[in-house]
Structures are given as structure tokens and as C-alpha cells.
Enzyme design. Structure first.
Site, short mmCIF file in Angstrom:
data_model
loop_
_atom_site.label_atom_id
_atom_site.label_comp_id
_atom_site.label_asym_id
_atom_site.label_seq_id
_atom_site.Cartn_x
_atom_site.Cartn_y
_atom_site.Cartn_z
CD GLN A 30 -2.70 -1.20 2.56
OE1 GLN A 30 -2.87 -2.27 3.13
NE2 GLN A 30 -3.25 -0.08 3.02
NE ARG A 65 -12.93 0.08 4.83
CZ ARG A 65 -13.82 -0.29 3.95
NH1 ARG A 65 -14.20 -1.55 3.88
NH2 ARG A 65 -14.36 0.57 3.11
CB CYS A 66 -9.11 2.18 11.82
SG CYS A 66 -7.78 1.62 12.89
CD GLU A 74 -9.08 4.23 7.50
OE1 GLU A 74 -8.04 3.85 7.00
OE2 GLU A 74 -9.13 5.06 8.41
#
Ligand code: CDP
Length: 791
Positions: free
Chosen positions: A228, A375-376, A745
Site C-alpha cells: 500500500q 481499515r482505520c 474507514e
């Protein structure tokens, strides 16, 4: 004076600009099976690598005998920790200033740890050869939770670290302890809660992998990999492997999801690089599902306790939080380095609370390392879960309605920028309005009546609210860096002669739709139709330096850089327009896609005509070409808001709970692509539901990972997933060039507490205050039967 746009201004929605629910251009290849993932990379002469993992969680390595593996035809190389050590690569730094074994030398410290690697002509030979390696282990006592880890007689997990005398990997605190103590001394009521946010795994559909290709003739190393953050990896490879940075090319092609799992640098990447250097052949490593679930970055696994000081009129006076977090064998959190427990202290940002104090302690255990931002934005999921569970408990203790309690304590709309109790500065919001939209949508009063009626028949109905604002878009660079690399982002926009363009950024999409939405920002700024703009990300040889995509930072940071780059292009196009229109620049006005003469609006030139002039008819002295770069260092994080409301019914006979309705109100500022935003929210809610209802990774007493496959680690399918009812409020971000806040998110972060609060609301009056996630039916049933908490 501002001239009103003439009718010639383009219809922004028609050209796929801001606010257009433009179909995702990347889906053309994805739904046709034409995506190009790392495993699709096939290079001439390519070899295949498999990793031998430890079957035990804690053991001294007595010996490794790889001789039988070397004998297998087709095996080209067998690597062990000892051989990595000769290259100074047996250990590597983590993103949190710790070290992590690449291949074990002294001990194995978790089940699934990398022990050896085989490189062979095909992956099957490599796998067979791994099984031929004989490793003798001398087993050691295993630690699987903070209580065991902190026990005085606990075995030392990190005996490799000079000066390490216990299993604590960090302690950290933030906030004002004295002021918080005073608030508690003045409190009428003190509410307490403790909970565990269990370990879970981002589990993207595509596991991790790499294809390393070292070319001895040119000295160039190309690595196709599932990352990523390609530029961070390039920097890490340059520093760890001591290769020249300009000869390293990291390519992150299509990614089958990331969710934080693909931020860290994993041993597999490093080993494949060394293997390619040693064999002088390209080497492919593709992790299998079990390898992904047991060894790569997990999320959560924090034990949270807290107290809230309350006045009896319902005002919150202060908050205390403590966390013991389980980091596994190596402290490998991916987060801004300065914040040891991520942004856990973003808790309570949407409430007007005078003071707070947080203490955090991280411990080593014999579990896989990680602590990734699943996802945060760096542990804000844990923060918001704690916050909203605490808020509900406090409302209950005060005997107040949970919606009213929140409304009373919200930061007011006219109180921005607002300093949070832990020192962040939030930017904007309309919290009470969002809550009201949600309450109206779910018919709050009506449901309370229905619930009371149902209770008469022994039915258990509950309603749970979760409100949160989270910090998205790290940096600014003053506060946020990873290993000293400042967090900002970048865009490069090149407009070709015919008015078509290519845009590159330092972000890296993993399915969020950047190829679609980034073109919309340029369309909005320049009036070039979105379909005329090609978006490219993920190749460090071509993309400008950026920190990648995680923590919903792309729109807040790279998105802003895109707008700024487009504005630079527009400024140059204006000079070209003035030249073409034969007026001075001051006499030129802009409307979407067109410059015109202020005094004669009919006389104008399109942005495409300006582009042509940039290559064929530029005025004397003006540099040819039409392109610009922008590096954007945001002044602040963006603070979107979410209000999530669930209604549930529990079957008292089985503990099974069903979601009756779920309403989500999201305010992520200006929406670039409303359809994509809704998709992000639906996906996020599904992950929230997964964590609340079924998803966790546990370990037995020997450190065996339960949850190493999709039979044990449950991902919800469309069958289990409830329907989502989505609503929106728009409060533009005051400091973002296009007013957008991050959103990717929010629903994962805010969602879990809505489900849990709803189930706890249904259990109210049954002696239950907390059941830890996931709320499996047997846990809920046990709570009902025992009239007590279940952890
Ligand atoms: O960093 P990441 O891409 O995961 O998250 P994000 O910046 O929140 O963006 C997720 C997707 O939603 C991207 O395609 C964004 O462009 C889109 N988005 C949007 O259309 N409008 C917003 N206000 C925020 C995000």
C-alpha cells in the site's frame, strides 16, 4: 469582481466532475478478469519461493538440516537465518523502531514465524522441499496474553534485545493527569467499563506476495509487490539492503484489497529480494491463505479499561483510559512513529470534555506481530469503540436517554476548531444534526415504544447508537512521520497537446476507486472530462514520492495535492489563454473548462485550446508544456463524522441476534463521487458487522492460532450481511482545497459499537453490562443465563 459563469460553463456532472456518481473505470478490467495482480507477473526465467514456518509458538532452534531439501531436483537455493545473517539481513527494522526476524536464527517466537525459504523451479517443488527441511526445536513456555506476559516469572520473549528485562515493549501516556484527577474528585457519578477488542485480521482477498528481479548487468532491482506504500518500501530497501535508491523500482500493480494488511514490510519480500540477487533470476513469492492469516499484520487486540467522571445533570467532566495492548513477538505497528499506541487518543473528540488522561502499555507475546491500522487511522477503531461503549454505560448509570446524553455533550457547531481533551484540533462538524437525521430515519421514539411493547411478551429488542469523529489524513508533517519520513503526499499532472492528461500520485489504490475519483478532481478544477484523464499509481519510477494509502489519507492528502497541481496547470493555462485572446491576464475570467474575456464573454478559449497552444503557440518567453507537480502537507487532519444506529432482536433461547435495521449518517465533507462513498460505507459497515458478530483470531494455551483459515475465521457473505440505510450531511472541510474529508474507514471505525450497544441495550435489565466482541450467540446466551458479563 466575480463574473457569473456564462451558459458556456460545462455541466460538471456531465464531464464526470465533483459530485458525479461516475462508474468506476477500473471495474472494466476487474469484472472482466483483466486485473493485473502480483501473481499475474511472469518474467523469463522466474523461480518460485516458499517459506517454511514454525509449527510452534516459542522454541529455541537447536538445528536446521536443509540437506535433503538441497537434494530435490529443481531446488535452486535454500535460505536459513544463518545465511541471511551473513548478509546482515537476518533481522530487519520494523516501522515502530523495533526489530523483527526475517528468518529465525536463535528462537521462534510465534507460530507461523519464517524459519527457512526454498527457491525452486516451480512452487510445488519449493513446497515439497520446505517439508524436507528438518528443524529441531526445544520448546519454551508460551505467552498468549498480556496477563501472562506481565507476570513476574514470565519467560523473556525478546531475549535478543540488549537491555530488555521484561515483556513490555513500550509505555506511553498522553493528556493531563492532574486536571483529570481533579475532575474525578468533583464528579457526582463515576462510570466504569472494561473490555477487550479482540485480535482480528484485515484478510484482503489477495494475500501478500512479491516478484523480485535483480539485474546484475544494470544493478537495477525491480520488485513487484503487494504494498500500500511503494515509496516507503523503496526507502526501506535502500536503507536495509543498502542498495542505491535510484536503482530500486517498486511496482505495486492491482491490489486485491489491503485494509492495512499491506502496509508493513514482511520477511517474504526481503527474502525474495535476496534470493533474486543470489540466483540472478526473478523470484516470485505468493503467500498462501494460512500464511497470510497467521503471520501478517493483524489488527486490534487491546484490553481497555476506563472511567468517566460525570455531573448528575449529564455533563461529562473527564475521562481516564488505560490500555494493555498485545503486539505479538515484534512491535511491528504501522503508524506515525511518535504515537506508540497510534491515535487511540483521538477518543472523545466529538464530545466537549474538559480533560482526559490515557496510559498505554504494549507487551510482547508469542503471537504474530502487527498492530496494523485495519481499515482505520492507527487504532481509532479501538478508540471509537471504547468511547461509544463508555458513553452508553455512562448514560445508563445516569439513567439518561442515550441520544439525549450524546446531544448534551456534543461539541457545538459554532465551536470549531475545537481542542479535544487529548489535544487534537478538530476542524468542523454538525454532530447534533447528524444524530437527528439518524434518529428520525430509524424513528427512535417509535422504536422505543415498540421495544417496551415487545418486552411485555418476553421479546428482547435493543437500539444502539454510535457517534464518532476520527482523524483522517496524516500528516501534517510537523506531527506525523514514519521512521523520520514526513507524512505528506503528492500529485503530478501532465496535460497533453490534445487536452488529454495523465495524473500520477503518491497514493496507491487497493480497490477504493482512485482511478475514477482522482480524474473527477481534475475535471472539477480544469473542466477536462474525467474520461480524458488517465490515473496511474504505484510505480516508484514514475509516481511522485508519497506515503501511500492507508488510514483514509488519500483524499485528504493526495486528493488535495491533485487539486493544487491542477490549479498550477490552470494558472499556466490562463497565461496561454490571455495570449490566445490577445488580452492581459487580468482581463481573463474562468468558467468550468473555458477562459473568456471579462468584457466580452463570447470571446473565449477552452482548456483544450490552451493545451494545444502550450505545445504549438506559446507566447515568447513562456516555457512550453502544460504540467505541474504538487506536494501537499496538510495543515491539519480532516475530521469526518459518523452516526450509526442499529436495532436488534435477540432470541433468548439461542442468543442469536438479528439486525432489524441499520441507519448510517456520514458527513465526509464534500463528496467527490457519492456512489463510491456509499460503496466505501457499505463495505466498512460489513467489516464492522463482522467484528461485532463473528470475526476474531484466538490462540490456544500453546499459542496455536485458531483462525488460520476461512472455516474458522469468518468473513460475512451477502447472506449474513444486514441491509444498510445510508444518509448524508455535508460539512465541508475548511482547510481542504475541495472541502473533502476522508471516508474510507469511518463505517468500520464507528460501526462495531452500534451493534454491541444495541445488543447490550436489549440485555439491559438482565444484569449484563458488557459482552466482549464478537457477540457470538453462545456468549450472548451465557450472559442471559448467568445474568453477568462475558469476556
Ligand atoms: O485513503 P483511501 O483511498 O482508503 O480513503 P479515502 O481517501 O477516504 O477515499 C476512499 C474513496 O472514496 C476514494 O475513491 C475517494 O476519492 C472517495 N471519496 C469521495 O468520493 N469523497 C470524499 N469526500 C472522500 C472520499
Amino acid at each position: 469582481t466575480v463574473t457569473e459563469p456564462t451558459s458556456r460553463a460545462l455541466d460538471e456532472i456531465k464531464i464526470g466532475g465533483m459530485g458525479a456518481s461516475r462508474r468506476r473505470v477500473e471495474d472494466n478490467r476487474f469484472i472482466r478478469g483483466k486485473g493485473h495482480y502480483v501473481d499475474d507477473v511472469v518474467l523469463p526465467g522466474m523461480l518460485h519461493m516458499e517459506i517454511l514456518r514454525s509449527p510452534v509458538a516459542h522454541a529455541r532452534i537447536v538445528s536446521i538440516d536443509a540437506s535433503a531439501a538441497w537434494e530435490i531436483p529443481g531446488v535452486r537455493l535454500v535460505l536459513t537465518g544463518e545465511m541471511m545473517a551473513t548478509r546482515n539481513l537476518a533481522w530487519m527494522p520494523t516501522l515502530s523502531y523495533d526489530t523483527q526476524a526475517v528468518l529465525a536464527t536463535d528462537k521462534v517466537r510465534f507460530q507461523g514465524q519464517e524459519v527457512a525459504a526454498v527457491i525452486a523451479d516451480d512452487p510445488y517443488i519449493a513446497k515439497d522441499a520446505c517439508e524436507a527441511i528438518v528443524v529441531e526445536y526445544e520448546q519454551l513456555p508460551v505467552i498468549v496474553n498480556p496477563t501472562q506476559s506481565l507476570a513476574p516469572d514470565a519467560p523473556l520473549i525478546r531475549d535478543d534485545k540488549v537491555g530488555q528485562v521484561d515483556n513490555v515493549c513500550f509505555t506511553w501516556q498522553v493528556g493531563d493527569q492532574d486536571a483529570t484527577d481533579r475532575a474525578f474528585a468533583e464528579a457526582d457519578v463515576v462510570s466504569r467499563i472494561e473490555m477487550h477488542y479482540p485480535r482480528s485480521h484485515p484478510s484482503p482477498l489477495e494475500t501478500c506476495g512479491s516478484v523480485a528481479d535483480f539485474d546484475r548487468a544494470t544493478g537495477k532491482l525491480t520488485v513487484y509487490m503487494t504494498t500500500q506504500a511503494p515509496h516507503i518500501v523503496r526507502a526501506a530497501v535502500a536503507l536495509i539492503a543498502e542498495l542505491p535508491e535510484h536503482l530500486i523500482r517498486i511496482v505495486s500493480p492491482d491490489l486485491g484489497g489491503g485494509f492495512g494488511n499491506k502496509v508493513p514490510v514482511y520477511p517474504g519480500y526481503v527474502i525474495s529480494i535476496l534470493a533474486s540477487i543470489l540466483t540472478e533470476r526473478p523470484v516470485k513469492w505468493i503467500e498462501d491463505r494460512t500464511g497470510n492469516l497467521i503471520s501478517t499484520g493483524f489488527g486490534r487486540d487491546v484490553y481497555l479499561t476506563g472511567e468517566m467522571a460525570l455531573r448528575k445533570d449529564g455533563r461529562i467532566l473527564g475521562v481516564r483510559m488505560h490500555t494493555d495492548s498485545d503486539h505479538g513477538a515484534f512491535f511491528g505497528d504501522a503508524q506515525p512513529s511518535k504515537f506508540k499506541i497510534g491515535l487511540l487518543h483521538s477518543a472523545f473528540a466529538c464530545y466537549d470534555i474538559p480533560t482526559a488522561h490515557l496510559t498505554a502499555r504494549g507487551v510482547y507475546t508469542n503471537k504474530a506481530p502487527g498492530g496494523v491500522a485495519y481499515r482505520c487511522s492507527f487504532r481509532v477503531t479501538e478508540a471509537m469503540f471504547f468511547q461509544e461503549r463508555m458513553v452508553q454505560a455512562a448514560a445508563d448509570d445516569l439513567g439518561m436517554d442515550q441520544a439525549e446524553f450524546r446531544r448534551l455533550n456534543f461539541v457545538r457547531d459554532d465551536d470549531f476548531p475545537h481542542r479535544t481533551p487529548f489535544g487534537f484540533l478538530t476542524d468542523s462538524g454538525q454532530y447534533a444534526k447528524c444524530l437527528q437525521v439518524g434518529l428520525d430515519a430509524i424513528d427512535y421514539e417509535g422504536f422505543l415504544r415498540e421495544k417496551a411493547e415487545a418486552a411485555k411478551n418476553g421479546r428482547l429488542l435493543g437500539i444502539g447508537i454510535s457517534c464518532m469523529t476520527e482523524p483522517l489524513g496524516a500528516g501534517n508533517s510537523r506531527e506525523y512521520d514514519i521512521l523520520g519520513i514526513k507524512m505528506f503526499d503528492s500529485a503530478e499532472l501532465r496535460v497533453h497537446m490534445t487536452g488529454k492528461a495523465i495524473l500520477r500520485t503518491g497514493a496507491k489504490t487497493q480497490g477504493q476507486g482512485h482511478e475514477t475519483t482522482w480524474a473527477q478532481i481534475v475535471a472539477h478544477e480544469l473542466g477536462i472530462p474525467a474520461e480524458d484523464i488517465l490515473v496511474e499509481e504505484g510505480d516508484t519510477d514514475t509516481a511522485p514520492f508519497g506515503m501511500g494509502t492507508y488510514a483514509s489519507r488519500s483524499t485528504p492528502v493526495a486528493g488535495a495535492a491533485i487539486a493544487m497541481a491542477a490549479r498550477k496547470v490552470k494558472a499556466k493555462a490562463r497565461q496561454l489563454a490571455a495570449h490566445l485572446l490577445e488580452v492581459s491576464e487580468e482581463d481573463v475570467e474562468w468558467e468550468l473548462g473555458r477562459f473568456y474575456v471579462r468584457s466580452a464573454p463570447d470571446r473565449g478559449v477552452s482548456i483544450q485550446e490552451c493545451a494545444m497552444a502550450a505545445y504549438s503557440n506559446m507566447p515568447d518567453g513562456l516555457e512550453p508544456g502544460l504540467e505541474a507537480n504538487a506536494y501537499y502537507d496538510p495543515p491539519n487532519l480532516t475530521w469526518p463524522f459518523g452516526c450509526y444506529i442499529a436495532t436488534v432482536e435477540i432470541d433468548p433461547a439461542t442468543g442469536v441476534w438479528d439486525v432489524l435495521r441499520f441507519v448510517a449518517v456520514d458527513d465526509c465533507g464534500v463528496r467527490i463521487n457519492p456512489m463510491i462513498v456509499e460503496g466505501q460505507i457499505m463495505g466498512g459497515l460489513t467489516e464492522a458487522y463482522a467484528m461485532a458478530s463473528m470475526q476474531f483470531i484466538t490462540f490456544d494455551a500453546d499459542g496455536n492460532c485458531i483462525g488460520s483459515n476461512f472455516m474458522d475465521y469468518l468473513l460475512p457473505t451477502a447472506w449474513e450481511t444486514p441491509g444498510w440505510e445510508l444518509h448524508e450531511v455535508v460539512t465541508p472541510c475548511p482547510h481542504h482545497p475541495i472541502g473533502a474529508k476522508g471516508v474510507g474507514e469511518c463505517a468500520t471505525v464507528g460501526g462495531p459499537a452500534a451493534f454491541v450497544n444495541a445488543v447490550m441495550d436489549a440485555l439491559k435489565g438482565h444484569g449484563v453490562r458488557n459482552v466482549d466482541m464478537p457477540l457470538l450467540p453462545d456468549r450472548v446466551h451465557e450472559a442471559l443465563q448467568t445474568r453477568g458479563d462475558v469476556s
